[in-house]
Write a protein that holds these residues in place. Structure first.
Motif, PDB file in Angstrom:
ATOM      1  N   LYS A  13       0.624  -0.930  -0.101  1.00  0.00           N
ATOM      2  CA  LYS A  13       0.269  -0.212  -0.497  1.00  0.00           C
ATOM      3  C   LYS A  13       0.901   0.690   0.457  1.00  0.00           C
ATOM      4  O   LYS A  13       0.230   2.347  -1.054  1.00  0.00           O
ATOM      5  N   ARG A  14       1.558   1.050   1.231  1.00  0.00           N
ATOM      6  CA  ARG A  14       3.035   2.415   1.013  1.00  0.00           C
ATOM      7  C   ARG A  14       3.678   3.010  -0.220  1.00  0.00           C
ATOM      8  O   ARG A  14       3.385   4.231  -0.752  1.00  0.00           O
ATOM      9  N   THR A  15       4.080   1.611  -0.464  1.00  0.00           N
ATOM     10  CA  THR A  15       4.962   1.454  -1.967  1.00  0.00           C
ATOM     11  C   THR A  15       4.003   2.228  -3.353  1.00  0.00           C
ATOM     12  O   THR A  15       4.234   3.172  -3.818  1.00  0.00           O
ATOM     13  N   THR A  16       2.593   1.657  -2.847  1.00  0.00           N
ATOM     14  CA  THR A  16       1.473   1.821  -4.126  1.00  0.00           C
ATOM     15  C   THR A  16       1.322   4.078  -4.092  1.00  0.00           C
ATOM     16  O   THR A  16       1.679   4.710  -5.258  1.00  0.00           O
ATOM     17  N   TYR A  20       2.355   6.658  -7.670  1.00  0.00           N
ATOM     18  CA  TYR A  20       1.852   7.616  -7.164  1.00  0.00           C
ATOM     19  C   TYR A  20       2.320   9.253  -7.271  1.00  0.00           C
ATOM     20  O   TYR A  20       1.606   9.857  -8.042  1.00  0.00           O
ATOM     21  N   SER A  21       2.582   9.274  -6.261  1.00  0.00           N
ATOM     22  CA  SER A  21       2.689  10.608  -5.444  1.00  0.00           C
ATOM     23  C   SER A  21       4.523  10.434  -6.952  1.00  0.00           C
ATOM     24  O   SER A  21       4.192  11.470  -7.117  1.00  0.00           O
ATOM     25  N   TYR A  22       5.441   9.892  -6.024  1.00  0.00           N
ATOM     26  CA  TYR A  22       6.406  10.883  -7.665  1.00  0.00           C
ATOM     27  C   TYR A  22       5.585  11.080  -9.077  1.00  0.00           C
ATOM     28  O   TYR A  22       6.301  11.726  -9.704  1.00  0.00           O
ATOM     29  N   HIS A  23       4.618  10.202  -9.792  1.00  0.00           N
ATOM     30  CA  HIS A  23       4.135   9.600 -11.010  1.00  0.00           C
ATOM     31  C   HIS A  23       3.256  11.801 -10.943  1.00  0.00           C
ATOM     32  O   HIS A  23       3.362  11.859 -11.928  1.00  0.00           O
ATOM     33  N   LYS A  24       2.952  11.732 -10.121  1.00  0.00           N
ATOM     34  CA  LYS A  24       2.393  13.327 -10.023  1.00  0.00           C
ATOM     35  C   LYS A  24       3.368  14.336  -9.975  1.00  0.00           C
ATOM     36  O   LYS A  24       3.146  15.601 -10.422  1.00  0.00           O
ATOM     37  N   GLU A  25       4.470  14.354  -9.036  1.00  0.00           N
ATOM     38  CA  GLU A  25       5.722  14.963  -9.232  1.00  0.00           C
ATOM     39  C   GLU A  25       5.943  15.391 -10.439  1.00  0.00           C
ATOM     40  O   GLU A  25       6.251  16.506 -10.648  1.00  0.00           O
ATOM     41  N   VAL A  26       6.021  14.290 -11.310  1.00  0.00           N
ATOM     42  CA  VAL A  26       6.846  14.285 -12.496  1.00  0.00           C
ATOM     43  C   VAL A  26       5.916  15.168 -13.342  1.00  0.00           C
ATOM     44  O   VAL A  26       5.975  15.822 -14.115  1.00  0.00           O
ATOM     45  N   GLU A  27       4.462  15.182 -13.704  1.00  0.00           N
ATOM     46  CA  GLU A  27       3.514  15.289 -13.903  1.00  0.00           C
ATOM     47  C   GLU A  27       3.518  17.291 -14.049  1.00  0.00           C
ATOM     48  O   GLU A  27       3.102  17.640 -14.468  1.00  0.00           O
TER      49      GLU A  27
END
Length: 103
Positions: A13-16, A20-27
């Protein structure tokens, strides 16, 4: 639910969430890029984006490992699939697989 299963589930759960958090940051960082005019700031922003992309890749790798461990534990313990915790485990597995598949 046994302790080891809870730990593995928590890791997934935490790694998921990390993926998502890092992907959002890239965007978000990529969206900011056109607003910069200074070459130095553009370079800094590109470095930040590259670093975030590395974190996405690393998080996906860690998630893949954690997911494999969770699946192995679930397959070894048939009782989990039929218990009330089974729904939570299945949901976490589904979300993790979606996060790994995300580009």
């Amino acid at each position: 639910m046994e302790k080891q299963l809870k730990i593995k589930l928590g890791v997934v759960k935490r790694t998921t969430k990390d993926v998502y958090s890092y992907h959002k940051e890239v965007e978000e960082e990529t969206a900011k890029l056109p607003s910069f005019t200074d070459e130095f700031k553009i370079k800094q922003q590109k470095e930040s984006i590259a670093e975030s992309k590395l974190m996405v890749r690393d998080s996906k790798k860690r998630l893949g490992t954690a997911l494999a461990e969770l699946k192995a534990m679930v397959s070894d313990n048939i009782a989990v699939e039929t218990s009330e915790d089974g729904a939570e485990v299945k949901k976490a597995i589904k979300e993790a697989e979606e996060a790994i598949a995300m580009e």
